[in-house]
Write a protein that holds these residues in place. Structure first.
Motif, PDB file in Angstrom:
ATOM      1  N   ASN A 127       1.971  -3.845  12.264  1.00 47.61           N
ATOM      2  CA  ASN A 127       1.605  -3.829  10.845  1.00 47.61           C
ATOM      3  C   ASN A 127       2.463  -2.823  10.077  1.00 47.61           C
ATOM      4  N   ARG A 179       5.935  -1.708   7.699  1.00 43.15           N
ATOM      5  CA  ARG A 179       6.432  -2.148   6.397  1.00 43.15           C
ATOM      6  C   ARG A 179       7.909  -1.806   6.275  1.00 43.15           C
ATOM      7  N   PRO A 192       2.000 -14.656  10.367  1.00 43.52           N
ATOM      8  CA  PRO A 192       1.001 -14.306  11.391  1.00 43.52           C
ATOM      9  C   PRO A 192       0.059 -15.465  11.720  1.00 43.52           C
ATOM     10  N   ALA A 249      -5.288 -12.327   8.398  1.00 42.91           N
ATOM     11  CA  ALA A 249      -4.171 -11.383   8.295  1.00 42.91           C
ATOM     12  C   ALA A 249      -3.512 -11.517   6.921  1.00 42.91           C
ATOM     13  N   HIS A 250      -3.282 -10.377   6.289  1.00 42.50           N
ATOM     14  CA  HIS A 250      -2.821 -10.332   4.901  1.00 42.50           C
ATOM     15  C   HIS A 250      -1.440  -9.693   4.852  1.00 42.50           C
ATOM     16  N   TRP A 251      -0.521 -10.304   4.114  1.00 40.49           N
ATOM     17  CA  TRP A 251       0.839  -9.809   4.022  1.00 40.49           C
ATOM     18  C   TRP A 251       1.326  -9.798   2.566  1.00 40.49           C
ATOM     19  N   GLN A 265      -1.826 -14.963   2.909  1.00 42.03           N
ATOM     20  CA  GLN A 265      -2.831 -14.666   3.919  1.00 42.03           C
ATOM     21  C   GLN A 265      -2.914 -15.812   4.927  1.00 42.03           C
ATOM     22  N   ASN A 274      -0.921 -20.302   6.889  1.00 44.23           N
ATOM     23  CA  ASN A 274      -0.661 -19.229   5.943  1.00 44.23           C
ATOM     24  C   ASN A 274      -0.405 -19.843   4.573  1.00 44.23           C
ATOM     25  N   TRP A 303       8.502  -6.593   3.183  1.00 46.41           N
ATOM     26  CA  TRP A 303       7.417  -7.159   3.987  1.00 46.41           C
ATOM     27  C   TRP A 303       6.469  -6.062   4.440  1.00 46.41           C
ATOM     28  N   LEU A 353       2.526  -6.116   6.608  1.00 44.22           N
ATOM     29  CA  LEU A 353       1.324  -6.750   7.153  1.00 44.22           C
ATOM     30  C   LEU A 353       0.310  -5.643   7.379  1.00 44.22           C
ATOM     31  N   PRO A 371      -1.042  -7.702  15.322  1.00 40.83           N
ATOM     32  CA  PRO A 371      -0.910  -9.089  14.877  1.00 40.83           C
ATOM     33  C   PRO A 371      -0.142  -9.929  15.898  1.00 40.83           C
ATOM     34  N   TYR A 413       8.129  -9.066  12.758  1.00 40.33           N
ATOM     35  CA  TYR A 413       8.399  -9.992  11.660  1.00 40.33           C
ATOM     36  C   TYR A 413       9.791  -9.758  11.111  1.00 40.33           C
TER      37      TYR A 413
END
Length: 266
Positions: A91, A93, A120, A126-128, A148, A156, A237, A239, A244, A249
């Motif tokens: 997760n 950034r 994800p 899961a929120h991005w 999400q 997603n 990006w 998450l 996850p 990513y």
């Protein structure tokens, strides 16, 4: 006398021609270079072509914000020029940050080309986030580009969101806007302070289902969604949930323009 008169006439004609040439305004190529699609200089612009290959922490007018993530300039997937590759673990950034925006009327457009290698599939919900706009005068974070993972719909989905303001933490994702991995897209969003609206476009087409505004948003319905005075934009990006799947990513990004007018080009 005839020869003299002809000579005087010729000299007068040459002088008139010279004066005319001097009076002609300089051509566009002689003027300072502006973005012709915008009619003015953009608030921010980056195509990564003038940055060295390899890890990068800053560019023209931007810095980096990373945690368990990296920004790397790499040869373009199109075979011409360069692009930015965003990589995060778990997760983490990784954002490029335009820190000194001052958009006229507190409204602006952004355009970028991007490709997400994978979205994800766990944990549930899961929120991005891929874009976040903010201002020092308010805690409200505006997230014009994110989404999400919805296990109920097995996918997603893109959505506009916000956090830390009076409307709370929300992402207004829509099944009409599925997030598809592995494809390049030209993405635009418009932040319009007149009605605190966020409008998103994919490949030049408005995604009207994703539009939010002062009264129409995904947060606390007894509160208005109100913009901060924008001075910062983050693109990349993040998450938010731990552990996850997949565990890392990768996003490719190019041709970033931020302007008070729509840049187009999609």
């Amino acid at each position: 006398m005839t020869i003299l008169r002809k000579t005087i006439a010729a000299l007068s004609a040459a002088a008139a021609t010279t004066a005319t040439l001097l009076a002609i305004p300089p051509t566009a190529s002689a003027t300072p270079v502006h973005d012709t699609t915008l009619g003015q200089r953009p608030l921010a612009r980056e195509n990564f072509d003038h940055l060295p290959l390899g890890p990068v922490t800053a560019g023209h007018g931007w810095t980096a914000d990373t945690s368990n993530g990296t920004l790397t300039v790499a040869p373009s997937a199109y075979g011409k020029g360069r692009e930015l590759r965003v990589h995060t673990q778990g997760n983490g950034r990784a954002f490029l940050v335009f820190p000194d925006l001052a958009p006229p009327g507190n409204s602006y457009w952004a355009r970028l080309r991007l490709r997400v290698d994978a979205f994800p599939t766990a944990p549930d919900w899961a929120h991005w986030t891929m874009a976040e706009a903010s201002g020092a005068d308010s805690p409200t974070l505006v997230r014009p580009l994110g989404g999400q993972y919805a296990p109920t719909d097995k996918g997603n989905f893109w959505g506009v969101g916000s956090d830390l303001g009076p409307t709370g933490d929300w992402t207004s994702w829509k099944t009409s806007a599925p997030a598809v991995a592995g494809n390049w897209s030209c993405v635009e969003f418009h932040l319009d302070a007149k009605d605190n609206s966020v409008t998103v476009y994919f490949d030049g087409v408005e995604q009207s289902d994703l539009t939010v505004g002062t009264k129409n948003h995904g947060g606390a319905q007894d509160s208005d969604f109100v913009f901060p005075t924008f001075d910062k934009l983050k693109l990349g990006w993040q998450l938010y949930q731990g552990n996850p799947s997949p565990a890392s990513y990768d996003v490719r990004m190019d041709d970033v323009v931020v302007s008070s007018r729509r840049a187009g080009g999609c």
